[in-house]
Design an enzyme around this catalytic site. Structure first.
Site, PDB file in Angstrom:
ATOM      1  CG  ASP A   1      -0.198  -0.105   2.529  1.00  0.00           C
ATOM      2  OD1 ASP A   1       0.620   0.789   2.822  1.00  0.00           O
ATOM      3  OD2 ASP A   1      -0.432  -1.070   3.283  1.00  0.00           O
TER       4      ASP A   1
ATOM      5  CG  HIS B   1       7.212  -7.985  -0.425  1.00  0.00           C
ATOM      6  ND1 HIS B   1       6.710  -8.414   0.789  1.00  0.00           N
ATOM      7  CD2 HIS B   1       8.462  -8.519  -0.515  1.00  0.00           C
ATOM      8  CE1 HIS B   1       7.622  -9.153   1.406  1.00  0.00           C
ATOM      9  NE2 HIS B   1       8.684  -9.238   0.630  1.00  0.00           N
TER      10      HIS B   1
ATOM     11  CB  CYS C   1       0.863  -2.980 -23.390  1.00  0.00           C
ATOM     12  SG  CYS C   1       2.273  -1.921 -23.783  1.00  0.00           S
TER      13      CYS C   1
END
Length: 239
Positions: free
Chosen positions: A89, A104, A138
């Site tokens: 977060d 992470h 993409c």
């Protein structure tokens, strides 16, 4: 004074961000963490993995930093503070911390799984959790856009990891807060600090494998302990 902070899921749980295990209730209860957080899971069911992380992205947007996050940010007025977090977060940043290394990855970074190009949105809203949602494509190569999370089967990003090792080894104090101290390589950072003579303070309501070797273990939540911790540090350093 140089303070390094290693934070884990416990500090964010106090803001209402469920840990991975707690979040495995309801819609995703039948899926194990590996299926939702691995390269294998992404290749097999990208629509399921994308839905899981898109939901968590929006969940984090709706919660606020707590007193623990704000205390760490406030320490910057008195010390050189480096935050090393296992969380994905952005609550440390939103509380005001300026040097934050994400071991992470982050729920707020996205890139193409084929060409690696960064994706800047916009992202679809998800007011309620959904089991499946196809990832965007993409614009450059047509590959699928993935969350910037370090999954099972992937290496930690080198730059944040090296910065974390340096911060842990050169700090005067390492504060380890809200982490189980069992997930390596992050769990090895307190060992690095202790080997260099750094004072290690653990803040966790529960005992962990670190508790026996930490200089001081505080059995309180982050939002309770961290606002009171700074005045105690000079005494620890003097001993």
């Amino acid at each position: 004074m140089r303070i390094a902070v290693l934070s884990g899921a416990g500090i964010s749980a106090e803001s209402g961000v469920p840990t991975f295990r707690d979040d495995k209730t309801g819609l995703w209860a039948k899926y194990d963490p590996y299926e939702l957080s691995s390269t294998d899971g992404w290749q097999s069911h990208p629509e399921r993995v994308w839905a899981w992380y898109l939901w968590r992205h929006h969940l984090v947007e709706r919660v606020q930093p707590n007193d623990g996050h704000r205390a760490v940010a406030a320490w910057q007025d008195y010390a050189d503070v480096t935050v090393i977090t296992q969380n994905v977060d952005n609550l440390h940043e939103r509380a005001g911390s300026t040097t934050v290394h994400h071991l992470h990855g982050s729920l707020f970074e996205f890139w193409c799984d084929t060409c690696g190009s960064r994706f800047h949105g916009p992202l679809p809203d998800m007011p309620e959790p959904e089991l499946e949602k196809m990832p965007p494509q993409c614009d450059i190569c047509g590959g699928l856009i993935r969350p910037g999370i370090v999954w099972f089967g992937e290496q930690l990003p080198d730059e944040p990891w090296q910065a974390a090792v340096e911060a842990a080894a050169t700090a005067d104090v390492l504060v380890v807060v809200g982490t189980s101290a069992v997930v390596y390589p992050a769990a090895g950072l307190p060992e690095v600090a202790l080997a260099q003579g750094v004072i290690v303070v653990e803040v966790n309501p529960e005992q962990t494998p670190l508790s026996g070797t930490a200089t001081l273990s505080i059995r309180e939540s982050a939002s309770t302990a961290l606002p009171r911790l700074l005045p105690q540090l000079p005494e620890l350093l003097a001993n």
